[in-house]
Design a protein around this motif. Structure first.
Motif, PDB file in Angstrom:
ATOM      1  N   CYS A 110       0.839  -1.198   0.000  1.00  0.00           N
ATOM      2  CA  CYS A 110       0.000   0.000   0.000  1.00  0.00           C
ATOM      3  C   CYS A 110       0.880   1.255   0.000  1.00  0.00           C
ATOM      4  CB  CYS A 110      -0.896   0.025   1.241  1.00  0.00           C
ATOM      5  SG  CYS A 110      -2.130  -1.294   1.266  1.00  0.00           S
ATOM      6  N   HIS A 170       2.103  -2.933   8.802  1.00  0.00           N
ATOM      7  CA  HIS A 170       1.307  -3.170   7.593  1.00  0.00           C
ATOM      8  C   HIS A 170       1.262  -4.663   7.239  1.00  0.00           C
ATOM      9  CE1 HIS A 170       1.208  -4.006   3.244  1.00  0.00           C
ATOM     10  NE2 HIS A 170       0.203  -3.148   3.236  1.00  0.00           N
ATOM     11  N   TRP A 214      -2.173  -4.680  10.146  1.00  0.00           N
ATOM     12  CA  TRP A 214      -3.166  -3.814   9.522  1.00  0.00           C
ATOM     13  C   TRP A 214      -4.096  -4.614   8.605  1.00  0.00           C
ATOM     14  CZ3 TRP A 214      -4.217  -1.306   4.630  1.00  0.00           C
ATOM     15  CH2 TRP A 214      -4.996  -0.144   4.741  1.00  0.00           C
ATOM     16  N   HIS A 261      -6.355  -3.016   1.959  1.00  0.00           N
ATOM     17  CA  HIS A 261      -5.106  -3.119   1.202  1.00  0.00           C
ATOM     18  C   HIS A 261      -5.434  -2.792  -0.246  1.00  0.00           C
ATOM     19  CE1 HIS A 261      -2.365  -4.653   4.219  1.00  0.00           C
ATOM     20  NE2 HIS A 261      -3.356  -5.393   4.691  1.00  0.00           N
ATOM     21  N   GLU A 262      -4.567  -2.028  -0.886  1.00  0.00           N
ATOM     22  CA  GLU A 262      -4.826  -1.665  -2.267  1.00  0.00           C
ATOM     23  C   GLU A 262      -4.728  -2.924  -3.131  1.00  0.00           C
ATOM     24  OE1 GLU A 262      -3.353   2.472  -3.179  1.00  0.00           O
ATOM     25  OE2 GLU A 262      -2.586   2.235  -1.167  1.00  0.00           O
ATOM     26  N   CYS A 312      -1.458  -4.460  -3.731  1.00  0.00           N
ATOM     27  CA  CYS A 312      -0.594  -4.758  -2.574  1.00  0.00           C
ATOM     28  C   CYS A 312      -0.518  -6.270  -2.394  1.00  0.00           C
ATOM     29  CB  CYS A 312      -1.191  -4.105  -1.325  1.00  0.00           C
ATOM     30  SG  CYS A 312      -0.346  -4.584   0.215  1.00  0.00           S
ATOM     31  N   LYS A 360      -0.603  -7.960   0.052  1.00  0.00           N
ATOM     32  CA  LYS A 360      -1.481  -8.461   1.115  1.00  0.00           C
ATOM     33  C   LYS A 360      -2.941  -8.561   0.652  1.00  0.00           C
ATOM     34  CE  LYS A 360      -0.730  -8.867   5.107  1.00  0.00           C
ATOM     35  NZ  LYS A 360      -0.393 -10.051   5.922  1.00  0.00           N
TER      36      LYS A 360
END
Ligand SMILES: [Zn+2]
Length: 187
Positions: free
Chosen positions: A9, A23, A27, A178-179, A182, A184
């Motif tokens: 992100c 992150h 997150w 999360h974008e 990303c 994740k």
């Protein structure tokens, strides 16, 4: 570490270890544990007006200063403890936020009693489902955070406006933001 080169992100500085690890490991991960939910509530309420990076750097100092985020202990803090906290340079020394943390702890415990757990109360707002973004237009608040913020305010919880609540929901994984690119996002 090779993991430094993964796509993350945009808000993450890969060279800022604490933030990168936060992150990668915390997150957006769904939290159901009341203890951690309370810890994040305290940290988010202290963040209002500051950067999350500052809070992350001070997190362990907060943990020590606030008895390991023990809501029962915090709810019993008196003037003397408030004075002690105000002298602690390692945390955010805001009398309003410190006092809010004490009253928020009391309300947290009331909610826990009413709903069986704080987790039940929070997750009830989404019918116990995670909300995941479908594109990268990440908002700063939504109807959901408006609704939760309003309910918290009605109960007397302070420093949890809609933007702060939204940030809280992202942190504890009720909202997974999360974008899409990303690493994740699909984990
Ligand atoms: Zn991400």
């Amino acid at each position: 570490m090779a993991r430094k080169n993964l796509r993350r992100c945009l808000w993450v500085d890969p060279n800022f270890d604490l933030q990168r690890e936060y992150h990668d490991n915390e997150w957006g991960v769904a939290v159901f544990d009341d203890q951690l939910l309370f810890e994040m509530l305290v940290l988010e309420s202290f963040q209002a007006g500051l950067s999350w990076a500052i809070i992350l750097k001070k997190r362990e100092a907060f943990r020590t200063a606030f008895d390991g985020f023990d809501a029962v202990k915090i709810s019993n803090y008196g003037e003397e403890k408030v004075e002690e906290l105000l002298k602690n340079e390692k945390i955010v020394r805001s009398k309003a936020k410190i006092n809010a943390t004490i009253s928020n702890a009391k309300i947290f415990l009331d909610i826990k009693k009413e709903f069986g757990s704080f987790s039940n109360y929070l997750w009830g707002f989404t019918d116990h489902k995670v909300i995941k973004n479908v594109d990268d237009n990440i908002p700063t608040k939504t109807e959901l955070s408006d609704k939760i913020s309003k309910d918290m305010k009605k109960r007397g919880i302070k420093f949890m406006g809609s933007v702060t609540v939204y940030s809280y929901l992202q942190a504890i994984g009720i909202v997974n933001n999360h974008e899409t690119w990303c690493y994740k996002y699909n984990e």
